[in-house]
Design a protein around this motif. Sequence first.
Motif, PDB file in Angstrom:
ATOM      1  N   GLY A   1      19.142   2.325  76.653  1.00  0.00           N
ATOM      2  CA  GLY A   1      17.777   1.808  76.713  1.00  0.00           C
ATOM      3  C   GLY A   1      16.760   2.813  77.213  1.00  0.00           C
ATOM      4  N   ARG A   2      17.215   3.989  77.607  1.00  0.00           N
ATOM      5  CA  ARG A   2      16.282   5.004  78.110  1.00  0.00           C
ATOM      6  C   ARG A   2      15.449   5.573  76.965  1.00  0.00           C
ATOM      7  NH1 ARG A   2      17.522   9.162  82.956  1.00  0.00           N
ATOM      8  NH2 ARG A   2      15.535  10.241  83.036  1.00  0.00           N
ATOM      9  N   THR A   3      14.235   5.979  77.282  1.00  0.00           N
ATOM     10  CA  THR A   3      13.385   6.672  76.321  1.00  0.00           C
ATOM     11  C   THR A   3      13.250   8.129  76.742  1.00  0.00           C
ATOM     12  OG1 THR A   3      11.367   6.076  77.534  1.00  0.00           O
ATOM     13  CG2 THR A   3      12.079   4.595  75.757  1.00  0.00           C
ATOM     14  N   PHE A   4      12.843   8.973  75.797  1.00  0.00           N
ATOM     15  CA  PHE A   4      12.684  10.397  76.054  1.00  0.00           C
ATOM     16  C   PHE A   4      11.259  10.775  75.695  1.00  0.00           C
ATOM     17  CE2 PHE A   4      13.301  14.932  74.791  1.00  0.00           C
ATOM     18  CZ  PHE A   4      13.755  15.398  76.019  1.00  0.00           C
ATOM     19  N   HIS A   5      10.416  10.935  76.717  1.00  0.00           N
ATOM     20  CA  HIS A   5       8.987  11.197  76.506  1.00  0.00           C
ATOM     21  C   HIS A   5       8.395  10.139  75.561  1.00  0.00           C
ATOM     22  CE1 HIS A   5       8.701  15.119  78.577  1.00  0.00           C
ATOM     23  NE2 HIS A   5       9.952  15.249  78.196  1.00  0.00           N
ATOM     24  N   GLY A   6       8.792   8.892  75.799  1.00  0.00           N
ATOM     25  CA  GLY A   6       8.267   7.775  75.020  1.00  0.00           C
ATOM     26  C   GLY A   6       8.997   7.485  73.729  1.00  0.00           C
ATOM     27  N   VAL A   7      10.000   8.297  73.377  1.00  0.00           N
ATOM     28  CA  VAL A   7      10.736   8.093  72.128  1.00  0.00           C
ATOM     29  C   VAL A   7      11.973   7.244  72.396  1.00  0.00           C
ATOM     30  CG1 VAL A   7      12.018   9.246  70.282  1.00  0.00           C
ATOM     31  CG2 VAL A   7       9.908  10.258  71.164  1.00  0.00           C
ATOM     32  N   ASP A   8      12.184   6.215  71.579  1.00  0.00           N
ATOM     33  CA  ASP A   8      13.345   5.342  71.702  1.00  0.00           C
ATOM     34  C   ASP A   8      14.620   6.122  71.372  1.00  0.00           C
ATOM     35  OD1 ASP A   8      15.352   3.403  71.313  1.00  0.00           O
ATOM     36  OD2 ASP A   8      13.896   1.913  70.681  1.00  0.00           O
ATOM     37  N   LEU A   9      15.616   6.067  72.263  1.00  0.00           N
ATOM     38  CA  LEU A   9      16.866   6.802  72.075  1.00  0.00           C
ATOM     39  C   LEU A   9      18.035   5.915  71.666  1.00  0.00           C
ATOM     40  CD1 LEU A   9      16.860   9.302  75.098  1.00  0.00           C
ATOM     41  CD2 LEU A   9      16.297   9.784  72.705  1.00  0.00           C
ATOM     42  N   LEU A  10      17.796   4.655  71.355  1.00  0.00           N
ATOM     43  CA  LEU A  10      18.909   3.752  71.089  1.00  0.00           C
ATOM     44  C   LEU A  10      19.783   4.221  69.931  1.00  0.00           C
ATOM     45  CD1 LEU A  10      17.307   0.234  71.678  1.00  0.00           C
ATOM     46  CD2 LEU A  10      19.076   1.365  73.052  1.00  0.00           C
ATOM     47  N   ALA A  11      19.174   4.748  68.876  1.00  0.00           N
ATOM     48  CA  ALA A  11      19.968   5.227  67.738  1.00  0.00           C
ATOM     49  C   ALA A  11      20.847   6.402  68.163  1.00  0.00           C
ATOM     50  CB  ALA A  11      19.059   5.623  66.585  1.00  0.00           C
ATOM     51  N   ASP A  12      20.291   7.330  68.961  1.00  0.00           N
ATOM     52  CA  ASP A  12      21.076   8.458  69.459  1.00  0.00           C
ATOM     53  C   ASP A  12      22.212   7.972  70.353  1.00  0.00           C
ATOM     54  OD1 ASP A  12      19.157   9.902  68.161  1.00  0.00           O
ATOM     55  OD2 ASP A  12      18.342  10.881  69.933  1.00  0.00           O
ATOM     56  N   GLN A  13      21.918   6.986  71.205  1.00  0.00           N
ATOM     57  CA  GLN A  13      22.936   6.469  72.107  1.00  0.00           C
ATOM     58  C   GLN A  13      24.048   5.761  71.345  1.00  0.00           C
ATOM     59  OE1 GLN A  13      20.154   4.335  74.620  1.00  0.00           O
ATOM     60  NE2 GLN A  13      20.275   5.900  76.208  1.00  0.00           N
ATOM     61  N   ALA A  14      23.699   5.017  70.309  1.00  0.00           N
ATOM     62  CA  ALA A  14      24.718   4.367  69.488  1.00  0.00           C
ATOM     63  C   ALA A  14      25.617   5.412  68.835  1.00  0.00           C
ATOM     64  CB  ALA A  14      24.059   3.491  68.430  1.00  0.00           C
ATOM     65  N   THR A  15      25.023   6.519  68.385  1.00  0.00           N
ATOM     66  CA  THR A  15      25.793   7.581  67.741  1.00  0.00           C
ATOM     67  C   THR A  15      26.777   8.213  68.706  1.00  0.00           C
ATOM     68  OG1 THR A  15      23.999   8.078  66.191  1.00  0.00           O
ATOM     69  CG2 THR A  15      25.620   9.809  66.572  1.00  0.00           C
ATOM     70  N   VAL A  16      26.347   8.506  69.928  1.00  0.00           N
ATOM     71  CA  VAL A  16      27.239   9.183  70.866  1.00  0.00           C
ATOM     72  C   VAL A  16      28.308   8.237  71.397  1.00  0.00           C
ATOM     73  CG1 VAL A  16      26.025   8.833  73.082  1.00  0.00           C
ATOM     74  CG2 VAL A  16      27.208  11.004  72.621  1.00  0.00           C
ATOM     75  N   LEU A  17      28.014   6.941  71.508  1.00  0.00           N
ATOM     76  CA  LEU A  17      29.046   5.986  71.919  1.00  0.00           C
ATOM     77  C   LEU A  17      30.122   5.852  70.841  1.00  0.00           C
ATOM     78  CD1 LEU A  17      26.987   3.189  73.728  1.00  0.00           C
ATOM     79  CD2 LEU A  17      28.278   5.090  74.727  1.00  0.00           C
ATOM     80  N   ASP A  18      29.712   5.915  69.586  1.00  0.00           N
ATOM     81  CA  ASP A  18      30.695   5.936  68.489  1.00  0.00           C
ATOM     82  C   ASP A  18      31.569   7.192  68.589  1.00  0.00           C
ATOM     83  OD1 ASP A  18      29.926   3.526  67.414  1.00  0.00           O
ATOM     84  OD2 ASP A  18      28.608   4.404  65.894  1.00  0.00           O
ATOM     85  N   ALA A  19      30.968   8.318  68.968  1.00  0.00           N
ATOM     86  CA  ALA A  19      31.738   9.556  69.116  1.00  0.00           C
ATOM     87  C   ALA A  19      32.764   9.433  70.238  1.00  0.00           C
ATOM     88  CB  ALA A  19      30.802  10.731  69.381  1.00  0.00           C
ATOM     89  N   ILE A  20      32.389   8.760  71.324  1.00  0.00           N
ATOM     90  CA  ILE A  20      33.338   8.531  72.417  1.00  0.00           C
ATOM     91  C   ILE A  20      34.493   7.661  71.935  1.00  0.00           C
ATOM     92  CG2 ILE A  20      33.627   7.401  74.658  1.00  0.00           C
ATOM     93  CD1 ILE A  20      30.803   8.395  75.367  1.00  0.00           C
ATOM     94  N   ALA A  21      34.176   6.628  71.156  1.00  0.00           N
ATOM     95  CA  ALA A  21      35.230   5.758  70.623  1.00  0.00           C
ATOM     96  C   ALA A  21      36.174   6.549  69.713  1.00  0.00           C
ATOM     97  CB  ALA A  21      34.604   4.591  69.870  1.00  0.00           C
ATOM     98  N   ARG A  22      35.638   7.456  68.911  1.00  0.00           N
ATOM     99  CA  ARG A  22      36.501   8.288  68.051  1.00  0.00           C
ATOM    100  C   ARG A  22      37.400   9.192  68.891  1.00  0.00           C
ATOM    101  NH1 ARG A  22      31.675   8.705  65.096  1.00  0.00           N
ATOM    102  NH2 ARG A  22      31.301  10.832  65.891  1.00  0.00           N
ATOM    103  N   THR A  23      36.860   9.703  69.998  1.00  0.00           N
ATOM    104  CA  THR A  23      37.673  10.533  70.895  1.00  0.00           C
ATOM    105  C   THR A  23      38.809   9.710  71.494  1.00  0.00           C
ATOM    106  OG1 THR A  23      35.736  11.886  71.429  1.00  0.00           O
ATOM    107  CG2 THR A  23      37.595  12.003  72.949  1.00  0.00           C
ATOM    108  N   VAL A  24      38.513   8.474  71.850  1.00  0.00           N
ATOM    109  CA  VAL A  24      39.549   7.569  72.370  1.00  0.00           C
ATOM    110  C   VAL A  24      40.685   7.413  71.369  1.00  0.00           C
ATOM    111  CG1 VAL A  24      40.028   5.156  72.959  1.00  0.00           C
ATOM    112  CG2 VAL A  24      38.017   6.308  73.924  1.00  0.00           C
ATOM    113  N   ALA A  25      40.331   7.175  70.120  1.00  0.00           N
ATOM    114  CA  ALA A  25      41.352   6.986  69.087  1.00  0.00           C
ATOM    115  C   ALA A  25      42.112   8.282  68.816  1.00  0.00           C
ATOM    116  CB  ALA A  25      40.700   6.470  67.811  1.00  0.00           C
TER     117      ALA A  25
END
Length: 428
Positions: free
Chosen positions: A45-69
């Motif tokens: 839910g954090r923003t970066f200089h006013g820019v929504d980061l949710l799409a970036d956060q979803a992408t990196v959480l998917d990467a963590i899940a792939r690392t788990v597998a």
Amino acid sequence: MAAFMVQIVPDGTDTNGEPADGSCRRGRLPCRLMRILHTSDWHVGRTFHGVDLLADQATVLDAIARTVAEHEVDVVVVPGDVYDRAVPSADAVRVCNRGFEAIRAAGAVIVATSGNHDSPVRLGAGAAFAAAGGLHLMTRVSEVATPVLLTDEHGPVAFYGIPYLEPETTRVELGVPAARTHADILAAAMGRIRADLAGRGAGGRPPRSVLLAHAFVVGAEATGSERSISVGGVETVSASAFDGVDYVALGHLHSPQTLTETVRYSGSPLPYSFGERTHRKAVWIVDLDADGVRAVDRHDLPVVRGLSELRGTVEDLLGDPAFEPAVGDYVSAVLTDPVRPVDAMRTLRDRFPHLVHLEWERPEGDSDLKYRDKVRGRSDVEIVTSFVTDVRAEPTPGELRWIERALGAAARETDGAAAGVGDQESVA
């Protein structure tokens, strides 16, 4: 290599009905050691200089899940700041839940605590129900000495979670009403944890242990994107405060750091300030054997979007091929045009669509813009005359005489005051 990860339940068996003494299951594939992935500070839910980061956060959480597998991880630990706000938006909750679901689907149990950005009550809502599905949310101060117990071929591993401990709100609950610092509060929490571990080891070796804690440990380095709610050094604690635990998974600071071989920060999975532009984000993968930590390996996370700091005139930034690698990055630019450009943000976004920060800096070396150079070698009358000319018009001969009289009177008053001080000093 097969992974069997189960939770011990009160009747002495695991969730598959097998003995919880750590013995391998007969008639099945061999058991193996426990593998843990340490990540933290998602700040969903954090923003970066006013820019929504949710799409970036979803992408990196998917990467963590792939690392788990890919690495057959059994447990993912998240020591705090799961969310960026005490009351996260509905979209942030959806992104976070999907991240949890992807990690569980990849085969890992999740153990998480609350950080100073989370609301312990909101994050921990439904914790008992979530635990049945493999998501253990440890947010209650009163339960710091109540571990999640998981087992491998060598027996149980106790996972303890210390949520962010604000002294003013937790000292009474931990039985230390006189405590004022984070070190005092943490000492009380660790005292309870060590006592619980010792009790579980009655007649033998205590179970192996993993601790999740959200704290600022002495010797660690902040990145600038952490937003602390304490001042001075009152928030810091010593790494030795965690002695007695096999592995300490820390959260709060945003860069991967090793304080000791078994006390580490994983850092945030995304950069949250331009001060982190040179950091490579990562997770730690920890293997436990019969005696504790056998190995800790770093695994870098993919760069979702880079960060670049640029400097130059608008014309340079738009046309210089040297800036081409930054086109897809989040960009902070310093403009050096002689005159402040008009609508520079919109103009530059034609080339840098992710430009998020812009400032104009007066160029160095222009003597017309430096007051010291402008007045050097000029009399007071000349300086005042120039000022009047700049703000209105050239003073008339009569006005010029008034300026000279005023400056003369000011000089005599200053000289008189200085002489008075000198008299007082000589008398003394």
